[in-house]
Design a protein around this motif. Sequence first.
Motif, mmCIF file in Angstrom:
data_model
loop_
_atom_site.group_PDB
_atom_site.id
_atom_site.type_symbol
_atom_site.label_atom_id
_atom_site.label_comp_id
_atom_site.label_asym_id
_atom_site.label_seq_id
_atom_site.Cartn_x
_atom_site.Cartn_y
_atom_site.Cartn_z
ATOM 1 N N SER A 1 -22.923 22.719 -48.511
ATOM 2 C CA SER A 1 -23.619 22.354 -47.280
ATOM 3 C C SER A 1 -22.621 21.792 -46.279
ATOM 4 C CB SER A 1 -24.715 21.321 -47.551
ATOM 5 O OG SER A 1 -25.314 20.890 -46.343
ATOM 6 N N PRO A 2 -22.780 22.111 -44.985
ATOM 7 C CA PRO A 2 -21.911 21.479 -43.969
ATOM 8 C C PRO A 2 -22.203 20.004 -43.783
ATOM 9 C CG PRO A 2 -23.573 22.883 -42.933
ATOM 10 C CD PRO A 2 -23.660 23.129 -44.410
ATOM 11 N N ALA A 3 -23.412 19.559 -44.160
ATOM 12 C CA ALA A 3 -23.764 18.135 -44.090
ATOM 13 C C ALA A 3 -23.637 17.525 -45.476
ATOM 14 C CB ALA A 3 -25.196 17.962 -43.573
ATOM 15 N N ASN A 4 -22.859 16.461 -45.604
ATOM 16 C CA ASN A 4 -22.632 15.884 -46.929
ATOM 17 C C ASN A 4 -23.679 14.837 -47.288
ATOM 18 O OD1 ASN A 4 -21.927 13.709 -45.344
ATOM 19 N ND2 ASN A 4 -20.000 13.290 -46.401
ATOM 20 N N HIS A 5 -24.864 14.950 -46.672
ATOM 21 C CA HIS A 5 -25.925 13.991 -46.932
ATOM 22 C C HIS A 5 -27.284 14.673 -46.795
ATOM 23 C CE1 HIS A 5 -25.089 13.926 -42.577
ATOM 24 N NE2 HIS A 5 -26.412 13.893 -42.474
ATOM 25 N N PHE A 6 -28.275 14.059 -47.421
ATOM 26 C CA PHE A 6 -29.670 14.436 -47.213
ATOM 27 C C PHE A 6 -30.232 13.536 -46.122
ATOM 28 C CE2 PHE A 6 -34.009 12.892 -48.361
ATOM 29 C CZ PHE A 6 -34.720 13.989 -47.897
ATOM 30 N N GLN B 1 -30.205 8.337 -44.467
ATOM 31 C CA GLN B 1 -29.499 9.426 -45.145
ATOM 32 C C GLN B 1 -29.051 8.987 -46.525
ATOM 33 O OE1 GLN B 1 -25.849 9.556 -45.725
ATOM 34 N NE2 GLN B 1 -25.789 7.377 -45.227
ATOM 35 N N GLU B 2 -28.896 9.988 -47.389
ATOM 36 C CA GLU B 2 -28.416 9.756 -48.755
ATOM 37 C C GLU B 2 -27.253 10.700 -49.032
ATOM 38 O OE1 GLU B 2 -29.486 7.459 -50.743
ATOM 39 O OE2 GLU B 2 -31.444 6.886 -49.912
ATOM 40 N N PRO B 3 -26.062 10.198 -49.365
ATOM 41 C CA PRO B 3 -24.922 11.077 -49.639
ATOM 42 C C PRO B 3 -25.190 12.027 -50.812
ATOM 43 C CG PRO B 3 -24.207 8.808 -49.353
ATOM 44 C CD PRO B 3 -25.701 8.773 -49.438
ATOM 45 N N ILE B 4 -24.817 13.270 -50.669
ATOM 46 C CA ILE B 4 -25.044 14.271 -51.708
ATOM 47 C C ILE B 4 -24.273 13.925 -52.981
ATOM 48 C CG2 ILE B 4 -24.645 16.694 -52.345
ATOM 49 C CD1 ILE B 4 -27.043 16.238 -50.555
ATOM 50 N N ARG B 5 -23.090 13.371 -52.833
ATOM 51 C CA ARG B 5 -22.261 13.080 -54.010
ATOM 52 C C ARG B 5 -22.851 11.987 -54.892
ATOM 53 N NH1 ARG B 5 -17.400 15.549 -54.267
ATOM 54 N NH2 ARG B 5 -16.648 16.614 -52.386
ATOM 55 N N VAL C 1 -26.024 26.548 -61.340
ATOM 56 C CA VAL C 1 -26.985 26.648 -60.246
ATOM 57 C C VAL C 1 -26.272 26.240 -58.964
ATOM 58 C CG1 VAL C 1 -29.143 25.788 -59.252
ATOM 59 C CG2 VAL C 1 -28.959 26.149 -61.721
ATOM 60 N N VAL C 2 -26.183 27.145 -58.014
ATOM 61 C CA VAL C 2 -25.555 26.859 -56.719
ATOM 62 C C VAL C 2 -26.659 26.708 -55.678
ATOM 63 C CG1 VAL C 2 -24.025 27.698 -54.901
ATOM 64 C CG2 VAL C 2 -23.423 28.045 -57.308
ATOM 65 N N VAL C 3 -26.680 25.571 -55.015
ATOM 66 C CA VAL C 3 -27.685 25.266 -53.997
ATOM 67 C C VAL C 3 -27.021 25.306 -52.634
ATOM 68 C CG1 VAL C 3 -29.397 23.605 -53.194
ATOM 69 C CG2 VAL C 3 -28.906 23.791 -55.646
ATOM 70 N N LEU C 4 -27.542 26.132 -51.748
ATOM 71 C CA LEU C 4 -27.020 26.231 -50.387
ATOM 72 C C LEU C 4 -27.912 25.419 -49.457
ATOM 73 C CD1 LEU C 4 -26.258 30.077 -50.238
ATOM 74 C CD2 LEU C 4 -24.814 28.223 -51.100
ATOM 75 N N GLY C 5 -27.451 24.248 -49.062
ATOM 76 C CA GLY C 5 -28.225 23.395 -48.185
ATOM 77 C C GLY C 5 -28.519 22.056 -48.825
ATOM 78 N N SER C 6 -28.618 21.014 -47.983
ATOM 79 C CA SER C 6 -28.868 19.665 -48.485
ATOM 80 C C SER C 6 -30.094 19.031 -47.830
ATOM 81 C CB SER C 6 -27.635 18.773 -48.236
ATOM 82 O OG SER C 6 -27.293 18.766 -46.855
ATOM 83 N N GLY C 7 -31.021 19.883 -47.365
ATOM 84 C CA GLY C 7 -32.242 19.382 -46.759
ATOM 85 C C GLY C 7 -33.298 19.055 -47.788
#
Length: 489
Positions: A64-69, A89-93, A37-43
């Motif tokens: 996502s260009p932003a590495n956080h939510f 913010q919450e880091p995506i990783r 599953v590929v997700v485009l975006g971190s909003g």
Amino acid sequence: MLRSIAARARRSSSAAATKHPRIVLTSVPNKTTKPRVVVLGSGWGGNKVARAVDKNLFDVHVVSPANHFLFTPLLPSTAVGTLEFRAVQEPIRTIPGLGQYYQAKAREIDVEKRTVRCQGMFRRECFFDVPYDFLVVAAGCKTNTFGTPGVVESNSVHFLKHLYHARRIRARILECFERAASPLVTDEKERAALVRFVAVGGGATSCEFATELADLLERDLRKWYPDIAKLASLVLVEAGPNILGGFDDACISYYTKHLKKHGVEVRTCEAVAEVASNPDGGVSTATLARRDGSDATETLEFGCLVWSAGLAPVKFVDKSNLETGPHGRVLIDEYLRAADRVFALGDCAADKNAPLPPTASSAEQQGAYLAKCLNQSYATCGPEDALSVPEPVTPTAMPNDLLAPFDAFWDAKSEFRYVERGKMASMGMWGGVADLTQLPGGGGTLQGVTAFAAWRGAYLSKQVSVANMILIPMFWFKSWLFGRDISRF
């Protein structure tokens, strides 16, 4: 033979360079047999899908260009120092079980090959392909300037959609006060113009920023810049007849009175027609045009203008080859499907028959619905299987996971269902409004301290990490007791 191969290679390289200059193309390999599953975006939508999808069933990758939510309802608070940036913010990783995160921008979708072509953020001449079994387009939107001359070019105009926007606004506010306090500025009119702040747009973001800034002026800057603060002013410009469009009239009236009481000049039925910036970074000028049928215009000098009016599709959606509607949003069906194994949700998507407003609540609910469908219905689909109608799922009606058991009161259905959770807007310290009139079963409105407590309680309970649940109340308490930090760095 070698010359022939070299010639073909040069021709191939030349053709690729025509499409993508200086392209260095690689492909992300599959390291697992689980469907990807590929997700485009971190909003709101993308983050919800990435966190809620079962990692035992799927290999989840986020681009996502932003590495956080970013927790956007608290963004206006960071722009004036009520909260610190890292607390919202919450880091995506940090998503448990995440397969991979790529800090990149999606540029193209190949539906037949099931790949997404992405552009690197650090080497922009480089592109790479990410194969997918299921693609989730949650690319969001950008701020709409409506083609207003000078808005993008001005160094005094700032948007309020990302963390770096809030950082720039915070720095600019303090810069305006320091410029006005400088002995090099001797004209009283110029001083007053430097500390005149304009918020464009009458939505919740602009209104909350205006109230936060008014609170900053009253409680903090008046203490540290006593002479300059007397000259400061704040103007809210809205093209429509009222602020807070979509809220109940009682909430609109209460909020408008609050703004005026705290010295905010509310100007409805007006729009910014043009912005002329000052090359030295000082006073800029905005031309305001009436929207009531007259041709009247007015010139307004300012030191900082925050533009939060309207949304426009991002470049990727424009060039994605997916079917879009009249406002540039990707058209989806009742199951959030945009194409074969391609789903779209959030601000960048709209149902063909019943489009939802581009809000965090709708994006989050769509993300939760799609994650349930993937976990319960699509996990067993083979690469060549056609996707059938998903099994019935209950809507995510409750605002946080603690109340999730109450979702069972809603009937399970295969199609996505949006459940109204109400609308809230903060008014700085000890104030707010909450419109609960459209809740299932009906409701009323809240104003003042009651709405303020509901707003803070609801958003604090929605934090992803325990760290932010602790940090946010600490910063609120610090700002209330000691004031906001006015250092500029």
